[in-house]
Design an enzyme around this catalytic site. Structure first.
Site, PDB file in Angstrom:
ATOM      1  N   HIS A  45     -10.991  21.905  -7.130  1.00 58.65           N
ATOM      2  CA  HIS A  45     -11.874  22.534  -8.117  1.00 58.65           C
ATOM      3  C   HIS A  45     -13.304  22.009  -8.058  1.00 58.65           C
ATOM      4  O   HIS A  45     -14.214  22.643  -8.579  1.00 58.65           O
ATOM      5  CB  HIS A  45     -11.324  22.315  -9.533  1.00 58.65           C
ATOM      6  CG  HIS A  45     -10.045  23.060  -9.801  1.00 58.65           C
ATOM      7  ND1 HIS A  45      -9.998  24.420  -9.925  1.00 58.65           N
ATOM      8  CD2 HIS A  45      -8.777  22.626  -9.952  1.00 58.65           C
ATOM      9  CE1 HIS A  45      -8.738  24.808 -10.147  1.00 58.65           C
ATOM     10  NE2 HIS A  45      -7.977  23.732 -10.162  1.00 58.65           N
ATOM     11  N   ASP A 176      -1.413  24.217 -14.775  1.00 57.58           N
ATOM     12  CA  ASP A 176      -0.932  25.302 -13.916  1.00 57.58           C
ATOM     13  C   ASP A 176       0.561  25.531 -14.114  1.00 57.58           C
ATOM     14  O   ASP A 176       1.031  26.668 -14.039  1.00 57.58           O
ATOM     15  CB  ASP A 176      -1.258  25.004 -12.448  1.00 57.58           C
ATOM     16  CG  ASP A 176      -2.707  25.334 -12.133  1.00 57.58           C
ATOM     17  OD1 ASP A 176      -3.135  26.452 -12.467  1.00 57.58           O
ATOM     18  OD2 ASP A 176      -3.409  24.470 -11.589  1.00 57.58           O
TER      19      ASP A 176
END
Ligand code: 3PY
Ligand code: MG
Length: 252
Positions: A45, A176
């Site tokens: 990320h 997630d």
């Protein structure tokens, strides 16, 4: 180079780290000075390229904090390049199957455990070493391989994944994971917490380390009480913002 994180974990010490997002060598040094065990340089990320990661790894080495890299995917170049510049472990996101993990090990470990590409890079002091065999053996022993469990498929295939030689442990990504069970962000939902407990139990059964991300110290403390070996707490920039906000709002 000795992997201080792995040494501590072998001695059953519980460890803490954080995701790095402030982005400077000085900020990496600050984490080391503070006494954190590891820093996660996030290429999934985060905005960093390999050259930047190399600078942060140097700063981490200088301050005795173990540099781990979360790779952006499990392709050969993504894994090889960060290890070649000196990452002492990789965290691999979005793993689903045993076959994927076997590929990760193939790219991250030298023969005979895998087929990591051989080159004289920073990780091997540019080839200025006494014995290549010794370097291969040390690198294989010291490089931490931590697939992330953050998909339903990974949970379903977990026993087979934990069985792969060369996997040191599992790093749970609760956010997630919760999305994968149609409960995005609801990480404290009982169903998600039950899955987390089950993953922890399987790690123990297979004698592999259990890592998890926690957004704050209180949640991290709960995970340690459950028996997690290691918790990555928050992101450094968030901790910085919180401390600064506290000062900005002080009585005056
Ligand atoms: C997640 O929670 O999904 C993460 O990857 C945190 O590390
Ligand atoms: Mg994730």
């Amino acid at each position: 180079m000795k992997n201080l994180l792995k040494e501590k974990m072998k001695q059953n010490k519980k460890t803490v780290g954080t995701f790095f997002s402030i982005g400077s060598s000085e900020a990496v040094e600050a984490l080391g000075i503070a006494g954190m065990d590891y820093v996660i340089l996030d290429k999934e990320h985060g905005p960093y390229g390999v050259e930047t990661v190399q600078q942060y790894i140097r700063a981490a080495e200088r301050r005795n904090i173990t540099p781990l890299v979360r790779v952006k995917d499990f392709s050969r170049p993504s894994i090889l390049k960060v290890l070649d510049v000196g990452a002492q472990g990789i965290i691999v996101p979005m793993i689903r199957t045993r076959q994927e993990v076997e590929r990760v090990v193939e790219y991250a470990k030298y023969y005979p455990m895998g087929r990591r590409g051989v080159a004289l890079t920073r990780a091997s002091d540019y080839g200025d070493i006494e014995s290549l065999e010794e370097y291969f053996r040390d690198a294989n022993q010291n490089t931490l391989v931590l697939p992330q469990c953050e998909t339903r498929e990974c949970v379903e295939n977990l026993d087979a994944i934990l069985d792969v030689e060369g996997v040191d442990g599992i790093f749970i990504g609760p956010y997630d994971l919760s999305q994968s069970y149609n409960k995005p962000g609801k990480t404290s939902d009982p169903e998600i917490q039950d899955i987390i407990d089950m993953v922890l139990e399987k790690c123990k059964k297979h004698r592999k380390y259990a890592f998890i991300f926690a957004p704050d110290k209180k949640t991290a403390s709960g995970y340690f009480k459950k028996g997690f070996d290691s918790v990555a707490v928050a992101m450094d920039i968030l901790l910085y913002i919180e401390t600064l906000r506290d000062i900005a709002n002080m009585p005056r």
